[in-house]
Scaffold this motif. Structure first.
Motif, PDB file in Angstrom:
ATOM      1  N   GLU A  75       0.849  -1.181   0.000  1.00 26.99           N
ATOM      2  CA  GLU A  75       0.000   0.000   0.000  1.00 26.99           C
ATOM      3  C   GLU A  75       0.888   1.236   0.000  1.00 26.99           C
ATOM      4  O   GLU A  75       2.016   1.195   0.491  1.00 26.99           O
ATOM      5  N   PRO A  76       0.403   2.345  -0.553  1.00 27.55           N
ATOM      6  CA  PRO A  76       1.231   3.559  -0.584  1.00 27.55           C
ATOM      7  C   PRO A  76       1.683   3.951   0.820  1.00 27.55           C
ATOM      8  O   PRO A  76       0.952   3.793   1.795  1.00 27.55           O
ATOM      9  N   SER A  77       2.905   4.490   0.901  1.00 28.38           N
ATOM     10  CA  SER A  77       3.470   4.865   2.197  1.00 28.38           C
ATOM     11  C   SER A  77       4.069   6.262   2.106  1.00 28.38           C
ATOM     12  O   SER A  77       5.168   6.442   1.577  1.00 28.38           O
ATOM     13  N   GLU A  78       3.339   7.243   2.628  1.00 30.88           N
ATOM     14  CA  GLU A  78       3.853   8.615   2.627  1.00 30.88           C
ATOM     15  C   GLU A  78       5.129   8.721   3.457  1.00 30.88           C
ATOM     16  O   GLU A  78       5.993   9.570   3.187  1.00 30.88           O
ATOM     17  N   GLU A  79       5.261   7.867   4.443  1.00 34.57           N
ATOM     18  CA  GLU A  79       6.411   7.936   5.340  1.00 34.57           C
ATOM     19  C   GLU A  79       7.721   7.643   4.599  1.00 34.57           C
ATOM     20  O   GLU A  79       8.795   8.030   5.063  1.00 34.57           O
ATOM     21  N   LEU A  80       7.637   6.963   3.461  1.00 32.50           N
ATOM     22  CA  LEU A  80       8.847   6.634   2.710  1.00 32.50           C
ATOM     23  C   LEU A  80       9.194   7.686   1.667  1.00 32.50           C
ATOM     24  O   LEU A  80      10.230   7.566   0.999  1.00 32.50           O
ATOM     25  N   GLU A  81       8.350   8.701   1.520  1.00 38.57           N
ATOM     26  CA  GLU A  81       8.679   9.769   0.584  1.00 38.57           C
ATOM     27  C   GLU A  81       9.889  10.532   1.114  1.00 38.57           C
ATOM     28  O   GLU A  81       9.890  11.029   2.231  1.00 38.57           O
ATOM     29  N   GLY A  82      10.932  10.614   0.317  1.00 34.22           N
ATOM     30  CA  GLY A  82      12.158  11.268   0.753  1.00 34.22           C
ATOM     31  C   GLY A  82      13.104  10.381   1.515  1.00 34.22           C
ATOM     32  O   GLY A  82      14.169  10.834   1.946  1.00 34.22           O
ATOM     33  N   ALA A  83      12.727   9.100   1.687  1.00 35.78           N
ATOM     34  CA  ALA A  83      13.617   8.182   2.394  1.00 35.78           C
ATOM     35  C   ALA A  83      14.871   7.911   1.568  1.00 35.78           C
ATOM     36  O   ALA A  83      14.867   8.004   0.338  1.00 35.78           O
ATOM     37  N   ARG A  84      15.958   7.592   2.249  1.00 36.58           N
ATOM     38  CA  ARG A  84      17.172   7.130   1.587  1.00 36.58           C
ATOM     39  C   ARG A  84      17.059   5.603   1.449  1.00 36.58           C
ATOM     40  O   ARG A  84      16.858   4.910   2.439  1.00 36.58           O
ATOM     41  N   CYS A  85      17.180   5.125   0.222  1.00 34.65           N
ATOM     42  CA  CYS A  85      16.859   3.719  -0.022  1.00 34.65           C
ATOM     43  C   CYS A  85      17.962   3.007  -0.781  1.00 34.65           C
ATOM     44  O   CYS A  85      18.903   3.623  -1.295  1.00 34.65           O
ATOM     45  N   GLY A  86      17.841   1.700  -0.865  1.00 32.80           N
ATOM     46  CA  GLY A  86      18.802   0.899  -1.590  1.00 32.80           C
ATOM     47  C   GLY A  86      18.515  -0.584  -1.420  1.00 32.80           C
ATOM     48  O   GLY A  86      17.411  -0.973  -1.024  1.00 32.80           O
ATOM     49  N   THR A  87      19.515  -1.399  -1.703  1.00 29.32           N
ATOM     50  CA  THR A  87      19.382  -2.847  -1.558  1.00 29.32           C
ATOM     51  C   THR A  87      20.627  -3.426  -0.907  1.00 29.32           C
ATOM     52  O   THR A  87      21.743  -2.935  -1.104  1.00 29.32           O
TER      53      THR A  87
END
Length: 536
Positions: A75-87
Motif C-alpha cells: 500500500e502507498p506509504s507517505e512515510e517513505l517519501e524522501g527516504a534514503r533507499c537501496g538494496t
C-alpha cells in the motif's frame, strides 16, 4: 506469527500469529524497486565524512549495500517519501557464499531533527512473513524518528525482497476457511493441500527453503549494519520480530546498543503449547477487566464461563450464517464452531470493548457481530499475496515443530482449558494443523541452539499488553530472567503489540532509546480500562 491458520488484526501491522491476510527465481522481481530515491547517492566503497546513512555503496565480506530506488510496498506509504533507499545483496545460503544471491530492500527514514543521534533504530516486523518496509507508518507515527534515523529492511523472502516467497493460494484458502468447520479433519486436509502446493511452487522456483530462517536473517541484519558503516544501532521488534531480535542478541550482540521487544515470543518456548498459555492469560485479563467494571459485570456476569460453554456447545453444533463484507457483492457464508470462536477471540482482544457484548449476543442466538468481524478479517483483499509463507514455514518447521511433540497442542489445551472438547484443544490458537503442515514443508531442523535462552547484558525493554492473547505478558518476566539489564513493562488493558495502539507505550519506547537505563513509565499510572459496550 503469520500463517494461514492465523486471524488478521485490524491495524497497520499483523501481529505474530495474526490472522493471515495473507517467487520468482532470478535476481530481480519485476516491480521490486519502484519508488524513486530522493537523496543524492555516492558510489564510494566507504562512507564519506558526514555522509547520511545509506547514501554510500559499500561491500563488506559477502554482502554489498547499494543506494537506489525505494522498495515497493503493498500500500502507498507517505512515510517513505524522501527516504534514503537501496538494496543489500547477500548469499541465499551462507554455507555456499559463491552461490545464488538474494536482494533485500532497505529504506531509511531520516530523523525529525537536523542533528540526529549516531545510532539509528532498526524496525523488525512481525509475522513471520510480514514486511518491515510496509510498517513504516506505525514506527514513524509512534515517534521513533524523533532524533534518530529509522531503518526498515525486507527480511529475506518477504514482499519487497527478491525473491519474494509469496503464495496467493494459501491466502485465498485462509479466506475460504470462514465457511468451513475450523477444526474438522476435512478442513485440515485442505489446509495441508494448500501448504504443499505453496511449497511445491516455491521450491520449483529455485528457492532454497531451508535457509529462510532466523539464523540467516540475523546475519542479514548484521551484514546491513556493517555495510552501512555503523558501529552500533538499536532494535525495535514487534510480535514475531521479538523472536528474531532475541536470536540476534545471542548471535550478533556486538553491534547492539539497546533492544526493545514488544509482544514477546521467546524462541526457547515458541509453539503450540505456549500459544494456549498466552491465550489463557490474555483472555483472563480481558474478562477480569469486565468483572471489575460494574456495568459490564452486571450485564455479562461470569464471562469466562459463558465463553467456555459457547466453545463446547458450538463445537458440538456449529452456527451457520451469512454476512456481507466490504468489497464483496455476494453474501459470505460463515461457520462458527468452537475452534472458530477461540481463534476469533485471540485477535478480538484488539477490539476489547466489544468482546463481552459479542459473546453475549452469540450466547443468545445472534452470531452476526462475531461473524461479521471474523469474515471481514479473513476475506480482506488487502491481505492477499502479501505474506511470505516461505519465511513463516521456514521458521515454524525448522525452529518450532522439531522441538515440540505432536501432542503439544492437546496437552497445552488440556492444561489451560480442560473443559474444551479435544478437537478444539488439538488446534492451538492461530496455529491449527501446524505439525501436519510442517510434515508437508520438508525442511531440516535447525540446530538445537536455536531454542537456547538468550543471555545478554544489552539494555532491553520488554513491553507487553495485559490483554495480549497471542504472546502473553508473562513472556516479559520470562525473558528478563537472563537479560541482566532488562526493564519489564506491562501496559494494562492493551492487546498484542502495544506500540500500535498505546500512546503511553510509544512514549516509554522513545524515552528508553534516550536513556536505556531509565525509561519513563509514569504514564502507566494514568491508564484506565476501556468502557465495555453493553446492550441498551
Amino acid at each position: 506469527m503469520t500463517r494461514h491458520h492465523a486471524s488478521r488484526r485490524r491495524r497497520t501491522v499483523r501481529r505474530l500469529l495474526a490472522p493471515a491476510a495473507g517467487v520468482a527465481a532470478g535476481l530481480l522481481v519485476t516491480g521490486l524497486l519502484t519508488a524513486p530515491a530522493q537523496a543524492q547517492t555516492r558510489t564510494d566503497t566507504s562512507p564519506g565524512p558526514g555522509a547520511p546513512i545509506g547514501t554510500t555503496a559499500r561491500t563488506v565480506g559477502d554482502a554489498r549495500y547499494e543506494p537506489g530506488p525505494c522498495p515497493k510496498t503493498a500500500e502507498p506509504s507517505e512515510e517513505l517519501e524522501g527516504a534514503r533507499c537501496g538494496t543489500l545483496t547477500v548469499p541465499e545460503n551462507r554455507a555456499e557464499p559463491s552461490g545464488k544471491t538474494i536482494r533485500l530492500g532497505v529504506a531509511i527514514v531520516a530523523a525529525a531533527t537536523a542533528t540526529p543521534k549516531p545510532d539509528p533504530i532498526v524496525w523488525l516486523a512481525g509475522g513471520p512473513g510480514d514486511d518491515a518496509v510496509g510498517e513504516a507508518k506505525m514506527a514513524i507515527d509512534g515517534g521513533l524518528n524523533r532524533d534518530r534515523d529509522v531503518i526498515f529492511m525486507s527480511q529475506r523472502g518477504v514482499y519487497s525482497a527478491d525473491p519474494a516467497l509469496l503464495c496467493r493460494n494459501v491466502d485465498e484458502f485462509n479466506a475460504q476457511v470462514v465457511g468451513l468447520p475450523f477444526d474438522a479433519a476435512s478442513t485440515g486436509r485442505l489446509h495441508v493441500d494448500a501448504t504443499k502446493a505453496c511449497r511445491d511452487k516455491l521450491a520449483g522456483s529455485g528457492a532454497d527453503l531451508s535457509v529462510y530462517n532466523d539464523t540467516e536473517s540475523a546475519a542479514d541484519y548484521d551484514d546491513l549494519r556493517t555495510a552501512l558503516g555503523l558501529e552500533q544501532w538499536n532494535l525495535y521488534a514487534i510480535s514475531y520480530g521479538t523472536h528474531l531480535a532475541l536470536v540476534s542478541m545471542r548471535l550478533h550482540p556486538e553491534g547492539l546498543r539497546s533492544v526493545a521487544i514488544d509482544g514477546i515470543l521467546p524462541p526457547s518456548k515458541a509453539g503450540s503449547a505456549d500459544s494456549w498459555t498466552s491465550f489463557r492469560e490474555g483472555v483472563d485479563g480481558l474478562f477480569k477487566a469486565c468483572a471489575d467494571q460494574p456495568a459490564c459485570n452486571k450485564s455479562y456476569p461470569n464471562l469466562s464461563a459463558t465463553f467456555e460453554k459457547l466453545v463446547s456447545d458450538l463445537e458440538a453444533k456449529p452456527v451457520i450464517t451469512t454476512v456481507t463484507v466490504p468489497g464483496s457483492k455476494n453474501p459470505v457464508k460463515v461457520v462458527i464452531d468452537g475452534g472458530t470462536l477461540v481463534t476469533w477471540l485471540a485477535s478480538a482482544t484488539h477490539t476489547a470493548e466489544s468482546v463481552p457484548i459479542s459473546l453475549h449476543e452469540l450466547a443468545n442466538g445472534n452470531p452476526q457481530r462475531i461473524a461479521q468481524q471474523w469474515a471481514g478479517w479473513r476475506t480482506n483483499p488487502k491481505g492477499i499475496g502479501v505474506t511470505s509463507h516461505g519465511l513463516s514455514y521456514g521458521i515454524f518447521c525448522s525452529e518450532w515443530t522439531p522441538y515440540e511433540s505432536k501432542d503439544a497442542a492437546v496437552q497445552g489445551g488440556q492444561k489451560e482449558f480442560p473443559s474444551f472438547p479435544r478437537s478444539v484443544q488439538a488446534q492451538a490458537p492461530q496455529l491449527p494443523f501446524l505439525h501436519e503442515d510442517c510434515d508437508a514443508w520438508k525442511v531440516p531442523a535447525a540446530a538445537p541452539s536455536i531454542r537456547s535462552v538468550t543471555t545478554s547484558d544489552v539494555p532491553t525493554l520488554a513491553l507487553s499488553g495485559s490483554f495480549d492473547a497471542q504472546t502473553g505478558a508473562a513472556n516479559g518476566p520470562y525473558v528478563a530472567r537472563t537479560l541482566s539489564k532488562a526493564e519489564v513493562v506491562t501496559v494494562p488493558y492493551e492487546p498484542h503489540v502495544v506500540f500500535a495502539s498505546s500512546k503511553c507505550a510509544q512514549d516509554i519506547a522513545v524515552s528508553f532509546f534516550d536513556n536505556p537505563a531509565a525509561p519513563k513509565t509514569e504514564c502507566l499510572k494514568t491508564l484506565e480500562a476501556p468502557e465495555f459496550k453493553t446492550a441498551p
